[in-house]
Design a protein around this motif. Structure first.
Motif, PDB file in Angstrom:
ATOM      1  N   PRO A   1       0.880  -1.126   0.137  1.00 15.83           N
ATOM      2  CA  PRO A   1      -0.043  -0.081  -0.070  1.00 15.83           C
ATOM      3  C   PRO A   1       0.888   1.139   0.081  1.00 15.83           C
ATOM      4  O   PRO A   1       1.847   1.470   0.555  1.00 15.83           O
ATOM      5  CB  PRO A   1      -0.658  -0.179   1.272  1.00 15.83           C
ATOM      6  CG  PRO A   1      -0.889  -1.678   1.594  1.00 15.83           C
ATOM      7  CD  PRO A   1       0.412  -2.093   1.318  1.00 15.83           C
ATOM      8  N   ARG A   2       0.276   2.376  -0.756  1.00 17.64           N
ATOM      9  CA  ARG A   2       1.192   3.481  -0.675  1.00 17.64           C
ATOM     10  C   ARG A   2       0.235   4.771  -1.050  1.00 17.64           C
ATOM     11  O   ARG A   2      -1.150   4.497  -1.481  1.00 17.64           O
ATOM     12  CB  ARG A   2       2.331   3.279  -1.964  1.00 17.64           C
ATOM     13  CG  ARG A   2       1.600   2.938  -3.229  1.00 17.64           C
ATOM     14  CD  ARG A   2       2.574   2.276  -4.185  1.00 17.64           C
ATOM     15  NE  ARG A   2       2.046   2.055  -5.649  1.00 17.64           N
ATOM     16  CZ  ARG A   2       1.499   1.004  -5.839  1.00 17.64           C
ATOM     17  NH1 ARG A   2       1.237  -0.048  -4.994  1.00 17.64           N
ATOM     18  NH2 ARG A   2       0.924   0.681  -6.999  1.00 17.64           N
TER      19      ARG A   2
ATOM     20  N   THR B   1       0.188  -7.617   2.931  1.00 20.05           N
ATOM     21  CA  THR B   1       0.861  -6.409   2.652  1.00 20.05           C
ATOM     22  C   THR B   1       2.257  -6.172   3.515  1.00 20.05           C
ATOM     23  O   THR B   1       2.242  -6.872   4.522  1.00 20.05           O
ATOM     24  CB  THR B   1       0.159  -5.323   2.356  1.00 20.05           C
ATOM     25  OG1 THR B   1       0.061  -4.674   3.898  1.00 20.05           O
ATOM     26  CG2 THR B   1      -1.469  -5.438   2.004  1.00 20.05           C
TER      27      THR B   1
ATOM     28  N   VAL C   1       2.190  -1.161   7.267  1.00 18.67           N
ATOM     29  CA  VAL C   1       1.395   0.126   7.012  1.00 18.67           C
ATOM     30  C   VAL C   1       1.404   0.867   8.235  1.00 18.67           C
ATOM     31  O   VAL C   1       0.931   0.234   9.338  1.00 18.67           O
ATOM     32  CB  VAL C   1       0.018  -0.099   6.511  1.00 18.67           C
ATOM     33  CG1 VAL C   1      -0.726   1.080   6.323  1.00 18.67           C
ATOM     34  CG2 VAL C   1       0.114  -0.857   5.182  1.00 18.67           C
TER      35      VAL C   1
ATOM     36  N   LEU D   1      -3.396   4.828   3.587  1.00 18.34           N
ATOM     37  CA  LEU D   1      -4.193   3.576   3.538  1.00 18.34           C
ATOM     38  C   LEU D   1      -5.499   3.632   2.963  1.00 18.34           C
ATOM     39  O   LEU D   1      -5.828   2.961   2.009  1.00 18.34           O
ATOM     40  CB  LEU D   1      -3.894   2.791   4.755  1.00 18.34           C
ATOM     41  CG  LEU D   1      -4.401   1.238   4.737  1.00 18.34           C
ATOM     42  CD1 LEU D   1      -4.083   0.247   3.694  1.00 18.34           C
ATOM     43  CD2 LEU D   1      -4.497   0.535   6.135  1.00 18.34           C
TER      44      LEU D   1
ATOM     45  N   TYR E   1      -5.501   4.627  -0.350  1.00 17.19           N
ATOM     46  CA  TYR E   1      -5.267   3.658  -1.437  1.00 17.19           C
ATOM     47  C   TYR E   1      -6.133   2.614  -1.827  1.00 17.19           C
ATOM     48  O   TYR E   1      -6.548   2.167  -2.463  1.00 17.19           O
ATOM     49  CB  TYR E   1      -3.864   2.820  -0.814  1.00 17.19           C
ATOM     50  CG  TYR E   1      -3.213   1.774  -1.689  1.00 17.19           C
ATOM     51  CD1 TYR E   1      -2.430   2.039  -2.769  1.00 17.19           C
ATOM     52  CD2 TYR E   1      -3.434   0.463  -1.333  1.00 17.19           C
ATOM     53  CE1 TYR E   1      -2.136   1.170  -3.525  1.00 17.19           C
ATOM     54  CE2 TYR E   1      -2.934  -0.531  -1.912  1.00 17.19           C
ATOM     55  CZ  TYR E   1      -2.174  -0.385  -3.086  1.00 17.19           C
ATOM     56  OH  TYR E   1      -1.696  -1.334  -3.999  1.00 17.19           O
TER      57      TYR E   1
ATOM     58  N   VAL F   1      -3.981  -6.519   5.399  1.00 18.99           N
ATOM     59  CA  VAL F   1      -3.086  -5.330   5.569  1.00 18.99           C
ATOM     60  C   VAL F   1      -1.946  -5.694   6.865  1.00 18.99           C
ATOM     61  O   VAL F   1      -2.189  -6.123   7.961  1.00 18.99           O
ATOM     62  CB  VAL F   1      -3.807  -3.902   6.098  1.00 18.99           C
ATOM     63  CG1 VAL F   1      -2.586  -2.883   6.301  1.00 18.99           C
ATOM     64  CG2 VAL F   1      -4.661  -3.522   4.831  1.00 18.99           C
TER      65      VAL F   1
ATOM     66  N   VAL G   1       7.906   1.504   3.087  1.00 16.08           N
ATOM     67  CA  VAL G   1       7.425   1.452   4.390  1.00 16.08           C
ATOM     68  C   VAL G   1       7.496   3.130   4.982  1.00 16.08           C
ATOM     69  O   VAL G   1       8.572   3.790   4.810  1.00 16.08           O
ATOM     70  CB  VAL G   1       8.102   0.821   5.484  1.00 16.08           C
ATOM     71  CG1 VAL G   1       7.577   1.047   6.826  1.00 16.08           C
ATOM     72  CG2 VAL G   1       8.014  -0.748   5.010  1.00 16.08           C
TER      73      VAL G   1
END
Length: 305
Positions: free
Chosen positions: A162-163, A187, A190, A196, A199, A216, A237
């Motif tokens: 996630p980004r 993932t 996060v 998040l 995303y 997640v 990260v």
């Protein structure tokens, strides 16, 4: 062989998984001494595959020990160390040993580990491994077309990161893995909940949560120093600066890190499109068990067996 993880997800439950790394010991008791605290606390336990490009006990053996003790494993498969022949053999062995879940990964590069002279294999990539596992399961045959009877009934996982989605965000990195056969995603760590949410909104727009389960990655931060190290060394990260400052201002940084993780766990349960959380951290099994127990997510279910 029935995957509890799959059953819980299909039942609409928010799942919680954890992670363990095989020990540097030729002893089954060492596996349970490390991961036994997670039994009955989480829905499944990932077993890493040469994390950090370091040799440990075989993760297939480690997962079999967990399964024998009633702890459902998610067996990680990296393409770094085995060619397609060995991978297919291990996929069959995985099912035969009562291990219902796999996670297909690229693997850490060998030059980051303690055997930098080792030769990486990468005969196929992680997406091709997903395709191979799906074909073995659904079509009952090897890549060559030779029949497998009975075929391995596996719940197939893939990785995602996630980004912050930019204006040109493209979900194809996720959707192509679903097309290949991924049933669920786990993932990278996060820590930025707002990023998040944005995303996940984009993944929801692309219909991802309707096609595959999305779990997640979270974890307890040991200190502000370790949080800064993660920002500098773990690709993808991002620990927000206010979170780092909160750790720095705490009397007990480790306890504060656990509290932050618990807060994040509770927050991600409320984000649309997320089906679960995966808690990880090197040698953090006991801490993770305590966080999950405190959350009440798993223990608070009714009628789930």
């Amino acid at each position: 062989m029935i995957s509890r993880l799959k059953t819980m997800l299909e039942g609409g439950h928010f799942v919680v998984t954890a992670e363990t790394s095989p020990p540097d010991a030729a002893d089954a008791d060492a596996v349970l001494a490390q991961a036994g605290c997670l039994k009955g606390v989480v829905d499944a336990v990932n077993v890493t595959d040469g994390a950090g490009a370091r040799a440990h006990m075989s993760n297939l053996a480690c997962a079999a020990i967990l399964a024998r003790d009633g702890i459902e494993p998610v067996l990680q498969f990296t393409t770094r160390d085995r060619n397609r022949l060995a991978l297919q053999s291990d996929l069959i062995g995985t099912a035969a040993l009562g291990i219902p879940n796999i996670l297909c990964l690229h693997g850490d590069e060998v030059d980051v580990g303690d055997h930098p002279e080792a030769a990486p294999v990468h005969d196929i990539d992680s997406r091709a491994l997903i395709t191979t596992a799906r074909r073995m399961r659904d079509e009952g045959c090897f890549e060559s077309g030779r029949i497998i009877d009975p075929p391995p009934k596996l719940f197939i996982g893939a990785a995602d990161m996630p980004r912050e989605p930019g204006p040109n965000f493209d979900p194809s990195g996720v959707t192509t893995k679903i097309d290949a056969g991924a049933d669920f995603f786990q993932t990278q760590f996060v820590f930025d909940v707002n990023a998040l949410k944005r995303y996940m909104a984009r993944l929801c727009d692309a219909g991802v949560p309707e096609r595959a389960n999305y779990i997640v990655g979270l974890g307890p931060l040991a200190s502000a120093k370790s949080a800064r190290w993660m920002n500098d060394n773990l690709f993808g990260v991002h620990v927000p600066e206010p979170m780092i400052e909160r750790l720095e201002g705490a009397r007990d940084e480790k306890a504060e890190g656990r509290e932050i993780c618990l807060e994040l766990l509770q927050k991600v349960t409320e984000i649309k499109g997320i089906h679960g959380a995966h808690l990880m951290g090197p040698r953090q099994e006991q801490t993770i068990a305590e966080i999950v127990a405190s959350s009440g997510i798993v223990s608070g279910r009714s009628g789930t067996g």
